[in-house]
Design a protein around this motif. Sequence first.
Motif, PDB file in Angstrom:
ATOM      1  N   LEU A   5      -7.079   4.879   0.704  1.00 26.03           N
ATOM      2  CA  LEU A   5      -5.605   4.562   1.189  1.00 26.03           C
ATOM      3  C   LEU A   5      -5.700   4.537   2.988  1.00 26.03           C
ATOM      4  CD1 LEU A   5      -3.641   6.312  -1.348  1.00 26.03           C
ATOM      5  CD2 LEU A   5      -3.447   3.999  -0.822  1.00 26.03           C
ATOM      6  N   MET A  53       0.885  -1.307  -0.051  1.00 30.50           N
ATOM      7  CA  MET A  53      -0.034  -0.128  -0.104  1.00 30.50           C
ATOM      8  C   MET A  53       0.907   1.424  -0.046  1.00 30.50           C
ATOM      9  SD  MET A  53      -2.896  -1.376  -0.551  1.00 30.50           S
ATOM     10  CE  MET A  53      -3.884   0.318  -0.413  1.00 30.50           C
ATOM     11  N   ALA A  97       0.384   3.981  -2.833  1.00 30.86           N
ATOM     12  CA  ALA A  97       0.291   5.558  -2.402  1.00 30.86           C
ATOM     13  C   ALA A  97       1.235   6.147  -3.109  1.00 30.86           C
ATOM     14  CB  ALA A  97       0.279   5.649  -1.101  1.00 30.86           C
ATOM     15  N   TRP A 107      -9.590   7.467  -3.787  1.00 33.88           N
ATOM     16  CA  TRP A 107      -8.504   6.744  -3.712  1.00 33.88           C
ATOM     17  C   TRP A 107      -7.693   7.519  -2.448  1.00 33.88           C
ATOM     18  CZ3 TRP A 107      -5.850   2.844  -4.367  1.00 33.88           C
ATOM     19  CH2 TRP A 107      -4.559   2.852  -4.397  1.00 33.88           C
TER      20      TRP A 107
END
Length: 159
Positions: A133, A32, A36, A129
Amino acid sequence: MIMKLLPSLTFIAALGSGVVAGVFFAFSSFVMPGLARMPAVGGIAAMNSINVTAVTPLFMTALFGTGLICLVLVVGAVIGWGQPGSLWLLAGTLIYVVGNLIVTMIFNVPLNNALAAVDPASANGAAVWATYLRDWVMWNHVRTITAIVALACFIVAWR
């Protein structure tokens, strides 16, 4: 009969918890954060692809099969209450089921579905998004920690 299977099922639950913890740890620690760093369009596309690809028999067996074994272990812990490790066994099963299965179904899957529904190139896509996240990773941290704690409980119960 269930009491005879308890040590083997506890061992399998420990292995399953460890596998699941490892997958979730990988996502929390580098997958992740790597996604990101990408522009929203690319990050959304990559995560949507991962979410589709993750639904494989092997991973679903590790995640939900361990949960199924936990349900059997709850019965064994209750029947064998007072036996060494029964409290640890009950704790491990509850922690795994709540922290991995319920969190996945209530938080992570709906977030995945919302991400799949957004147009990655839209202004809304970038906002979704950013929220995804933050929220998905937080709940993934919960899943990682609870899978590790459940693993530890199963190890202590198995001894």
